[in-house]
Design a protein around this motif. Structure first.
Motif, mmCIF file in Angstrom:
data_model
loop_
_atom_site.group_PDB
_atom_site.id
_atom_site.type_symbol
_atom_site.label_atom_id
_atom_site.label_comp_id
_atom_site.label_asym_id
_atom_site.label_seq_id
_atom_site.Cartn_x
_atom_site.Cartn_y
_atom_site.Cartn_z
ATOM 1 N N LYS A 92 58.857 -5.590 -12.216
ATOM 2 C CA LYS A 92 57.755 -5.136 -13.066
ATOM 3 C C LYS A 92 58.077 -3.732 -13.535
ATOM 4 N N GLY A 97 54.298 -2.304 -17.198
ATOM 5 C CA GLY A 97 53.736 -3.454 -16.506
ATOM 6 C C GLY A 97 54.335 -4.778 -16.918
ATOM 7 N N LYS A 98 55.162 -4.796 -17.961
ATOM 8 C CA LYS A 98 55.763 -6.066 -18.361
ATOM 9 C C LYS A 98 56.815 -6.477 -17.339
ATOM 10 N N LEU A 99 57.098 -7.766 -17.275
ATOM 11 C CA LEU A 99 58.102 -8.277 -16.364
ATOM 12 C C LEU A 99 59.461 -8.346 -17.070
ATOM 13 N N PHE A 101 62.931 -10.207 -16.632
ATOM 14 C CA PHE A 101 63.432 -11.370 -15.917
ATOM 15 C C PHE A 101 64.950 -11.401 -15.884
#
Lengths: 111, 116
Positions: A92, A97-99, A101
């Motif tokens: 995160k 706050g975005k993930l 991947f």
């Protein structure tokens, strides 16, 4: 920048343990996640670990975090054919706050 | 309780047409995220809404992409003049709030977009 790396493929025999590895770059990440994606399905949250923890266990799942090396692993004990899926590691972003991947690890479980 | 829902589950469109994808977050979740999953790019962040704050649009790939969130709940992702490279699975996620353990994101099943 922020980046997450995973190996692409892992094959194990039913009943064996599986270990999926992940490295990340953002040292200020507060949470790290493992998601599972079965064919044609969305992302299912498996577990997460807070960055001040070294280990978290949840039934057959064990997450290990080495913050110094920015290395995360997911161990699945007694792997079953139903565990066959793609496993995504995510960090995160501490800023937004975005993930972020990884590419996903395809786990193949042979009977 | 109900999870994140998305519609349609599949959308096939012709190049140049506009499409709208819908996301219904988990009730009570204030944060909503859109991601895109494609073969070449993996899972990419597109846009993030948090309460009444201005959205974080930093992941939108071009100005053909836009999103809105009405009444702090349902969100619509719009792609104008679709191109073949827009073909992907569009995933929506929601979380209780930003920051802390309650920020765990829960994903919907996705909308598979195919641009012919």
């Amino acid at each position: 920048g922020e980046d997450v790396e995973q190996s692409l493929f892992l094959s194990v025999r039913e009943g064996d343990s599986s270990v999926i590895n992940c490295t990340y770059t953002d040292s200020s990440s507060t949470y790290l996640y493992w998601y599972k994606q079965e064919p044609g399905a969305g992302l299912q949250l498996l577990t997460y670990i807070f960055s001040n923890m070294d280990m978290k266990q949840d039934q057959r799942l064990t997450v290990l975090l080495n913050k110094k090396d920015k290395h995360l692993s997911l161990r699945i004990a007694d792997t079953q054919t139903g565990d066959s899926a793609i496993y995504f590691c995510a960090e995160k972003s501490s800023n937004t706050g975005k993930l972020i991947f990884g590419q996903g690890t395809t786990l193949q479980v042979k009977p | 309780g109900a999870g994140v829902s998305q519609s349609p589950s599949n959308k096939v469109t012709e190049k140049g047409k506009d499409v709208e994808l819908r996301c219904d977050p988990i009730s009570g979740h204030t944060a909503l995220y859109w991601y895109r999953q494609s073969l070449g790019q993996g899972l990419e962040f597109l846009i993030y809404f948090q309460g009444n704050s201005a959205p974080d649009k930093s992941g939108l790939p071009s100005d053909r992409f836009s999103a809105e969130r009405t009444g702090g709940s349902v969100s619509t992702l719009t792609i104008q003049r679709t191109q073949q490279e827009d073909s992907a699975v569009y995933l929506c996620a929601s979380s209780f709030r930003r920051g802390g353990s309650k920020d765990t994101q829960y994903f919907g099943p996705g909308t598979r977009l195919t641009v012919l």
